[in-house]
Design a protein around this motif. Structure first.
Motif, PDB file in Angstrom:
ATOM      1  N   ALA A  40     -38.574 -23.573  48.846  1.00  0.00           N
ATOM      2  CA  ALA A  40     -37.961 -23.543  47.509  1.00  0.00           C
ATOM      3  C   ALA A  40     -37.898 -22.121  46.961  1.00  0.00           C
ATOM      4  N   LEU A  41     -38.970 -21.355  47.120  1.00  0.00           N
ATOM      5  CA  LEU A  41     -38.964 -19.974  46.619  1.00  0.00           C
ATOM      6  C   LEU A  41     -38.048 -19.074  47.452  1.00  0.00           C
ATOM      7  N   PHE A  42     -37.939 -19.377  48.749  1.00  0.00           N
ATOM      8  CA  PHE A  42     -37.007 -18.625  49.587  1.00  0.00           C
ATOM      9  C   PHE A  42     -35.567 -18.894  49.152  1.00  0.00           C
ATOM     10  N   ALA A  43     -35.268 -20.138  48.800  1.00  0.00           N
ATOM     11  CA  ALA A  43     -33.926 -20.467  48.311  1.00  0.00           C
ATOM     12  C   ALA A  43     -33.644 -19.736  46.995  1.00  0.00           C
ATOM     13  N   LEU A  44     -34.642 -19.657  46.123  1.00  0.00           N
ATOM     14  CA  LEU A  44     -34.482 -18.900  44.876  1.00  0.00           C
ATOM     15  C   LEU A  44     -34.218 -17.426  45.161  1.00  0.00           C
ATOM     16  N   MET A  45     -34.941 -16.872  46.118  1.00  0.00           N
ATOM     17  CA  MET A  45     -34.765 -15.471  46.477  1.00  0.00           C
ATOM     18  C   MET A  45     -33.369 -15.222  47.050  1.00  0.00           C
ATOM     19  N   MET A  46     -32.906 -16.111  47.912  1.00  0.00           N
ATOM     20  CA  MET A  46     -31.578 -15.947  48.504  1.00  0.00           C
ATOM     21  C   MET A  46     -30.472 -16.112  47.459  1.00  0.00           C
ATOM     22  N   THR A  47     -30.683 -16.994  46.487  1.00  0.00           N
ATOM     23  CA  THR A  47     -29.721 -17.126  45.390  1.00  0.00           C
ATOM     24  C   THR A  47     -29.647 -15.834  44.592  1.00  0.00           C
ATOM     25  N   ALA A  48     -30.792 -15.221  44.333  1.00  0.00           N
ATOM     26  CA  ALA A  48     -30.808 -13.945  43.616  1.00  0.00           C
ATOM     27  C   ALA A  48     -30.151 -12.841  44.432  1.00  0.00           C
ATOM     28  N   VAL A  49     -30.356 -12.847  45.741  1.00  0.00           N
ATOM     29  CA  VAL A  49     -29.742 -11.831  46.601  1.00  0.00           C
ATOM     30  C   VAL A  49     -28.221 -11.984  46.617  1.00  0.00           C
ATOM     31  N   ILE A  50     -27.737 -13.220  46.736  1.00  0.00           N
ATOM     32  CA  ILE A  50     -26.286 -13.445  46.747  1.00  0.00           C
ATOM     33  C   ILE A  50     -25.675 -13.072  45.394  1.00  0.00           C
ATOM     34  N   GLY A  51     -26.359 -13.437  44.319  1.00  0.00           N
ATOM     35  CA  GLY A  51     -25.875 -13.047  42.990  1.00  0.00           C
ATOM     36  C   GLY A  51     -25.852 -11.541  42.810  1.00  0.00           C
ATOM     37  N   SER A  52     -26.862 -10.862  43.308  1.00  0.00           N
ATOM     38  CA  SER A  52     -26.894  -9.408  43.174  1.00  0.00           C
ATOM     39  C   SER A  52     -25.838  -8.745  44.052  1.00  0.00           C
ATOM     40  N   LEU A  53     -25.544  -9.339  45.202  1.00  0.00           N
ATOM     41  CA  LEU A  53     -24.463  -8.802  46.030  1.00  0.00           C
ATOM     42  C   LEU A  53     -23.111  -8.918  45.318  1.00  0.00           C
ATOM     43  N   LEU A  54     -22.881 -10.039  44.668  1.00  0.00           N
ATOM     44  CA  LEU A  54     -21.657 -10.188  43.885  1.00  0.00           C
ATOM     45  C   LEU A  54     -21.622  -9.170  42.752  1.00  0.00           C
ATOM     46  N   PHE A  55     -22.766  -8.955  42.143  1.00  0.00           N
ATOM     47  CA  PHE A  55     -22.846  -7.979  41.053  1.00  0.00           C
ATOM     48  C   PHE A  55     -22.551  -6.572  41.568  1.00  0.00           C
ATOM     49  N   VAL A  56     -23.059  -6.232  42.747  1.00  0.00           N
ATOM     50  CA  VAL A  56     -22.829  -4.909  43.326  1.00  0.00           C
ATOM     51  C   VAL A  56     -21.361  -4.747  43.713  1.00  0.00           C
ATOM     52  N   ILE A  57     -20.753  -5.808  44.246  1.00  0.00           N
ATOM     53  CA  ILE A  57     -19.351  -5.719  44.665  1.00  0.00           C
ATOM     54  C   ILE A  57     -18.440  -5.420  43.480  1.00  0.00           C
ATOM     55  N   PHE A  58     -18.715  -6.040  42.337  1.00  0.00           N
ATOM     56  CA  PHE A  58     -17.823  -5.878  41.196  1.00  0.00           C
ATOM     57  C   PHE A  58     -18.253  -4.776  40.235  1.00  0.00           C
ATOM     58  N   SER A  59     -19.277  -4.029  40.583  1.00  0.00           N
ATOM     59  CA  SER A  59     -19.669  -2.895  39.741  1.00  0.00           C
ATOM     60  C   SER A  59     -19.471  -1.610  40.538  1.00  0.00           C
ATOM     61  N   PHE A  60     -19.208  -0.548  39.839  1.00  0.00           N
ATOM     62  CA  PHE A  60     -18.945   0.711  40.514  1.00  0.00           C
ATOM     63  C   PHE A  60     -19.933   1.800  40.100  1.00  0.00           C
ATOM     64  N   SER A  61     -21.085   1.396  39.586  1.00  0.00           N
ATOM     65  CA  SER A  61     -22.067   2.366  39.133  1.00  0.00           C
ATOM     66  C   SER A  61     -23.224   2.441  40.132  1.00  0.00           C
ATOM     67  N   PHE A  62     -23.593   3.658  40.480  1.00  0.00           N
ATOM     68  CA  PHE A  62     -24.686   3.846  41.432  1.00  0.00           C
ATOM     69  C   PHE A  62     -26.021   3.392  40.835  1.00  0.00           C
ATOM     70  N   SER A  63     -26.210   3.581  39.530  1.00  0.00           N
ATOM     71  CA  SER A  63     -27.472   3.163  38.892  1.00  0.00           C
ATOM     72  C   SER A  63     -27.622   1.634  38.893  1.00  0.00           C
ATOM     73  N   ILE A  64     -26.519   0.911  38.771  1.00  0.00           N
ATOM     74  CA  ILE A  64     -26.596  -0.553  38.836  1.00  0.00           C
ATOM     75  C   ILE A  64     -26.979  -1.003  40.240  1.00  0.00           C
ATOM     76  N   ILE A  65     -26.467  -0.337  41.248  1.00  0.00           N
ATOM     77  CA  ILE A  65     -26.809  -0.684  42.636  1.00  0.00           C
ATOM     78  C   ILE A  65     -28.299  -0.459  42.884  1.00  0.00           C
ATOM     79  N   ILE A  66     -28.823   0.673  42.416  1.00  0.00           N
ATOM     80  CA  ILE A  66     -30.259   0.948  42.550  1.00  0.00           C
ATOM     81  C   ILE A  66     -31.068  -0.081  41.757  1.00  0.00           C
ATOM     82  N   GLY A  67     -30.603  -0.422  40.561  1.00  0.00           N
ATOM     83  CA  GLY A  67     -31.291  -1.412  39.735  1.00  0.00           C
ATOM     84  C   GLY A  67     -31.347  -2.788  40.379  1.00  0.00           C
ATOM     85  N   VAL A  68     -30.282  -3.173  41.063  1.00  0.00           N
ATOM     86  CA  VAL A  68     -30.255  -4.467  41.759  1.00  0.00           C
ATOM     87  C   VAL A  68     -31.270  -4.469  42.898  1.00  0.00           C
ATOM     88  N   PHE A  69     -31.357  -3.386  43.639  1.00  0.00           N
ATOM     89  CA  PHE A  69     -32.345  -3.310  44.719  1.00  0.00           C
ATOM     90  C   PHE A  69     -33.768  -3.370  44.179  1.00  0.00           C
TER      91      PHE A  69
END
Length: 99
Positions: free
Chosen positions: A22-51
């Protein structure tokens, strides 16, 4: 000849990358959401913040996995278990005999 018992509850203790399913599924959901966030953002600080967010989430989830008592706020069982009827009447009144 040895007999082996069938272990049916293997999914309860299954672990992926140190996290239960269950916690792994939560982690993977957060990773997929953050990947979508990185794809649609063009700021280097947001990419670092997501990591940093994903790393912090992973550390927090592994900490919760190692210390499961962190989220137990109430007792599961009462302090005493009794079959005694809770009543203000004397015992004899329950049986129909009044002295």
């Amino acid at each position: 000849m040895k007999k082996f018992e069938i272990y049916k509850n293997i999914r309860k203790r299954a672990v992926i990358m140190g996290l239960p399913i269950a916690l792994f599924a939560l982690m993977m959901t957060a990773v997929i959401g953050s990947l979508l966030f990185v794809i649609f953002s063009f700021s280097f600080s947001i990419i670092i913040g997501v990591f940093v967010f994903n790393a912090g989430l992973y550390i927090a989830l592994t900490h919760v996995t190692k210390n499961p008592a962190l989220f137990h706020f109430k007792k599961v069982f009462p302090s005493s278990i009794s079959n005694k009827k809770v009543s203000q009447l004397p015992y004899e009144a329950h049986n129909g005999i009044i002295k």
